[in-house]
Structure formats: C-alpha cells, structure tokens
Design an enzyme around this catalytic site. Sequence first.
Site, PDB file in Angstrom:
ATOM      1  N   ASP A   1       1.472  41.571  23.564  1.00 26.95           N
ATOM      2  CA  ASP A   1       2.475  42.531  23.070  1.00 26.95           C
ATOM      3  C   ASP A   1       3.781  42.074  23.695  1.00 26.95           C
ATOM      4  OD1 ASP A   1       3.609  44.678  22.289  1.00 26.95           O
ATOM      5  OD2 ASP A   1       2.359  46.422  22.747  1.00 26.95           O
TER       6      ASP A   1
HETATM    7  C1  BGC Z   1       4.749  47.631  20.755  1.00 25.82           C
HETATM    8  C2  BGC Z   1       3.863  46.980  19.609  1.00 25.82           C
HETATM    9  C3  BGC Z   1       4.895  46.271  18.596  1.00 25.82           C
HETATM   10  C4  BGC Z   1       5.691  45.491  19.228  1.00 25.82           C
HETATM   11  C5  BGC Z   1       6.805  44.627  18.287  1.00 25.82           C
HETATM   12  C6  BGC Z   1       5.882  46.822  21.080  1.00 25.82           C
HETATM   13  O1  BGC Z   1       6.528  47.183  22.182  1.00 25.82           O
HETATM   14  O2  BGC Z   1       3.768  48.029  21.664  1.00 25.82           O
HETATM   15  O3  BGC Z   1       3.012  47.981  19.195  1.00 25.82           O
HETATM   16  O4  BGC Z   1       3.980  45.859  17.670  1.00 25.82           O
HETATM   17  O5  BGC Z   1       6.561  45.887  20.511  1.00 25.82           O
HETATM   18  O6  BGC Z   1       7.635  45.589  17.866  1.00 25.82           O
END
Ligand code: BGC
Length: 712
Positions: A257
């Site tokens: 993530d």
């Molecule tokens: C979130 C994800 C997301 C990613 C990209 C993160 O902060 O937890 O769900 O896909 O950002 O935007």
Amino acid sequence: MSRIENLLGEMTLAEKIGQLTMAPSGQAATGPFRDEPTREALRRGEVGAILNSWGVEATRDLQSIALEETRLKIPLLFGVDVLHGHKTIFPIPLAEAGLFDPALWERTARAAAAEAAADGVALTFAPMLDTARDPRWGRMAEGFGEDPLVGARFAAAKTRGFQGGDLAAADAIAATAKHFCGGGAALAGREYAAVDVSERTLHEVYLPPFRAAVEAGCAAVMAAFNSVAGVPMTAHVPLLRDYLRGQLGFDGVIMSDYNAIAELIDHGVAADLVEAAALALRAGVDLDMVSGAYRAGLPQALARGLVEMRDIDAAARRVLRLKERLGLFDDPWRRFAAPAAETRELALDSARRAITLLTNDGVLPLRAGLRRIAVIGPLADARAEMVGPWTLAADPAQCSTILDGLRAALPSCEILHARGVEIRDEDVSGVGAARALCAGADLAVLCLGEAANMSGEAASRARVDLPGRQRELAESVLETGVPVVTLLFSGRPLIVPWLAERANALVATWFLGARAGEAIADVLTGRVEPTGRLAITWPRDRGQIPIFFAERPASRPAKASDPFTSKYIDIANEPQFAFGHGLSYARVELTNLRVASAEFRPGDRIRVEIDAKNLSDRPAQETIFLFARDLVAAAAAPVLELKDWVKCELAPQESATIAAELRAECLSGLDATLAPRLTPGEFALYAGLSADRARLLSARIRLIREDAAATV
Ligand code: BGC
C-alpha cells in the site's frame, strides 16, 4: 526465449528495481506527500508504474517517455483507485453490497473499467475486500460489509467485472484485491491501527473474500498497512508467501500500500530502508507503491546478502508478465479506444436499488397531491457530497441533489429549502428559519448525515452519530409535528435511535453517486420499490460495537429473566437494525420452512422450500436469507452463518413457494487444523428477511455418518 525472459536478461539491476517501483503522479493525493521521481528517473527506466494518473493527455505524456526515451522501452502501468466508478459515480460499495445482486456488482465494475480504461488506466486498486464489523472504521464504506460469504461473492463479481473475459481487451483493467488482510479489525476502529485476531478468525472471516478473488483470477493483491499479531502485512511471510502464494497458488503481482514499505520502520520491524526493502521483498511484495524503499534499499540489501537476485528477478518477472497480460507490450494505446459504456443509466438503476428504507409508519411512498414540502438540512443541496469517499476523476457538478430530484419528480408541489446547519459546524443560527419553513408544509424531508470525506480512508470516528449540530436541527423540526421523512447520508451505520423512534420514516441513502437525487425522488414517490437491504448490522448504541450477526454463542445466552446471562444491564443486546433489514412498500410474509429430507450426507444437495406471500396490493421484490448453525461442532460455530440468499418477485397478493438448494459442504466448519470439515450431527437451518433471530423460520437437519449410513 520469451519476451519477458529476454528482457530480464538484458536489464540492469536499476532497471529491474524500476519495474518494482510505482511512483506518484502528483495528480491526486491519497496519502502523505511524496516526492515525484523526476522525468530523468523515468528516462533511466527507474520507474515501472504510476500511481493515480489518468486522462489521455497525462498518461500519454508519461507513457511516451517510457516508450520513446528509455533504453528498453517497457510500457508504464497506470493504476488508479476506481472504487465505485471512475467518472460516473455509482453507490459506495457498502450500499451496493445491500443489493445482494452479484450480476449488478459485476456490471458496475465492468462499466467503471471501460471508463477508466478509456482514460489510460490499466490497473485499479479495487475491489476492497476487508470484512468490516466496526462502524468506527471509515473504510467500511469501501467494502461489502460484515459477512464473508457476501464478501466472497462480491470479490468474484468485481474481479470479473473489472477484468472482463480477456485482460488484454481495450476495456479491461487489472483488479487488485485489497487490503490483504484484517484491516477491518483495526484496534478500536482506528485507521492504520494494529490488528490482533486469531488465525481461526482470519480464515473464517477475513480471508474468504481474498480466496474468492484469487479463484476468480484477480491479477493483483495489495498488502494491508496494518500488522496482524505484531507482524506488518507488508512483511508477513506466513500470510503472503505461505498462504497467498503457496496455499492459494496466487502468482500475480503483490503490491504494497501507499508508502507501506518505508512504514515498516514506523511499525518497528526495520531499522532503515534497506531492512524494510528486504523484509517486504522476502515476504513476496513485488511492487513498491511510492515509498521509494526498493529503489533506495534493494541495491544495498542485495550487496549485504539480505535478498537474492532471484527474488528481484521473480518480482520483476511478475510485474512484466502483468504488463504482458494487459497487452501493454503489443499496444500500449489500445485502452484509449475502449468502447463507451452506458454508465449514467446504470448509476441511476444501482442508486435506486441501493436505497434502504429503515423505518416507515406509512408516510412513504408520498401520497399524491402534496402541496408543499420543506426540504431541510445540510445535505439537501450538496452536490459534491453525493459522490462519497473515492472519487478521483469524478465531476461533482454531474451529480443530482435531493432538491433537483424532488423538484423534477413533483412539479406541482412547492419545494422549499433551508440548510438549517452545516454538516460539521457549531453554528445553529439557521435552525429557527428552517423550523419556520415547516409551518404550512405538508411534510418535511430532513437531509442529514456525514460529509463524503467523513468515511473512506483516514476517517475513523469515535462517535458514529450525526456530526455537528444536526441533532438540534432535527429535534426542532420534529417538534413542529409536521410529518418527517429523514434521509441519512453516510458511509457507515449511524447511531441515531432517537431518530429511528421519532421520524415517520428513516431512509439510509448512503452515498449514491451521480444520480442520487433522482434515485431518492423515485423511491420517495413510490415509482420505484425500496430494495436495499443492510449488508451491515446497525447498532443502537456505541457500546455494542463491534456488533455482527455471526457471533459465537455465549456459555449463558441472554435471557430476560436471568441476570447471570450474556447481556448488558443498561441496553438491549439487539441492534437497531439487523443485517439484511430493509423495508419495502409491499409486505411479504414467510412461513413454513421445510427441508426435502431431514437427513443428508456429504455431497448431497439440500433442498429447502419456504412459502412466501405478498400481503399487499403492490408488487413485491424480496431478498430471502438462508442461515445455518452447526449445533455441535469441534470449534463452537457462530449462532448464525449466512449460507445463501434468494430473490423473489411477487405480484400483489400472490403466494409462491421459494426453493433453494444448499451444497452439504457449505455447512462445513474449520477443524482444529483449520481445514474444512463436515461434522456429523444436528444442524439448524434458518430463513428470514433479515438476521433478526426473533423472526427467523427454522428447521433441523442431521448429517449422517458415512459408516452409520452404510449399516442402515
Ligand atoms: C489506500 C489504498 C489506495 C492507495 C492509492 C492508500 O492510502 O490505503 O486503498 O489504493 O492509497 O491511492
């Protein structure tokens, strides 16, 4: 040799690590600010994927650099969060889950994929598959709710929808099952907090949706930010390498993530970026989302012997293979020509059907001939709020509001409007004027709830009720005595027992997206039947959290007459609204649950029948839930487990027999080694319109031992 092996043979270490690097585009911020890598880094082949960049111009510009100016001309992979629509916004997943309609779940993903693909996107960070049982956790808005069977069906439908039949097609995008895993069990519902659940609970509750996504062929999985029992998921060897890659055989891309590899340092399991990079790679994480830890740390990790070249090769191979499967090597521009999908109609249809009627004393559907309606509250005319939490590419100006919807649906009715208060402000100076609007009105429609950004990521709330001074506004309107219909906008259940008791009707309108206003008007006026059912238990009090229907039995089940039983001394155990709850304008009664045979064997199909009668003069559309309980099992089974649901449509006053078939194996539980096992003995089957145990029909069946069966 294949194209990919050829490429790998030619790549430098920096270029290989480049394929493991997803860089931010600067187009949207979905986390703490990160430095964008320079175009020079791109030209050197040190970036393989771009986070949250979309649009023909933006993606063409970057892709051209990769294709024309890098040594190996490897196309870039553009990934965007497409959680509930790309440009055209559909209801949030928690609301859409309440349709209990896998075909529709798939269609909205298909349409969103086509829109995103035409915008240069080849990968989405969806579906979000975190089982969620704690409404304090704002991210429950992004998922399917509390039940793992719903999650598994949702996962499969969304994966099929995003990816279509052929990942290389112009309108297909790769799906990412996220966030693997356990995030819904965050400590006290607090975003990014640690998770500590048993292995059994992981396998029963949190992993089934991911397993279903993998079985449906999802191309990627994202490791969660959280730790599970002390081990951050970004470095979780048993769950990523042994379970996901080993047991499930997942050979697609695992990504971190946002910034999560670097955050292994904050978790307290890595001293620096070198250790962090080594931990993540060894656990099986291929793609580093924006932390830069792989670029900064892997060369040294390799030199120090913390990782091996073949780990880097394996990760790069998986990323390159995904690009190949997406057809990016053959034609990186193909997606710009994705055929347009009919998204606006689908947005209206799904929004209408997701609306959940929680209470109704008969005020809805609105009677004909209303002369004046006072539409009151901060969400009545709040175009930008209708879209909900995950809407990077949407244009809120395209959304319809409640005022738009009601004015169009009731042209001969005078529609007055006052905001009264703002969503989160303390200023109550507008309450008097709003209340005054009720004098002479036939009805008040209160539009209350959360702002769109109060759910989704980083939106945990300790108090899941009406924010700001909305309660004061509502009470002031309720005191006037005018009939009140309350619309509740939220990404989670809101705890408002006083409102459930006092409003003439309470409607969960979630965040419904582009066509919210029209959809709501259609349901209020009765042009469309409310069919949304809760995919999440709705508590009556904060102290009940976490609350969900599939709890394990207590040694002393609650009994009103016995104080020494499992209950609160100050409130009821029961939720405000059970999972599956949702009223219709029609009224359906279920009776006489019966099973074709009281005994069954492994491999059997258990045929169940229920009599359903529409007691009203309106056509009915119902969702009938089938639950079971293993009455004597090796590990105590939950008091209710969802096994299936069936839809039925009944004409006015029609009666029908509704049939369903359960596979015997769906009654299995996990034994002491966490392997599925069907234990001989008694099972209870239940059927009902919700998980409200007081209203369920029940029947008993018995699993016959094979050896016992043989002697009969
Ligand atoms: C979130 C994800 C997301 C990613 C990209 C993160 O902060 O937890 O769900 O896909 O950002 O935007």
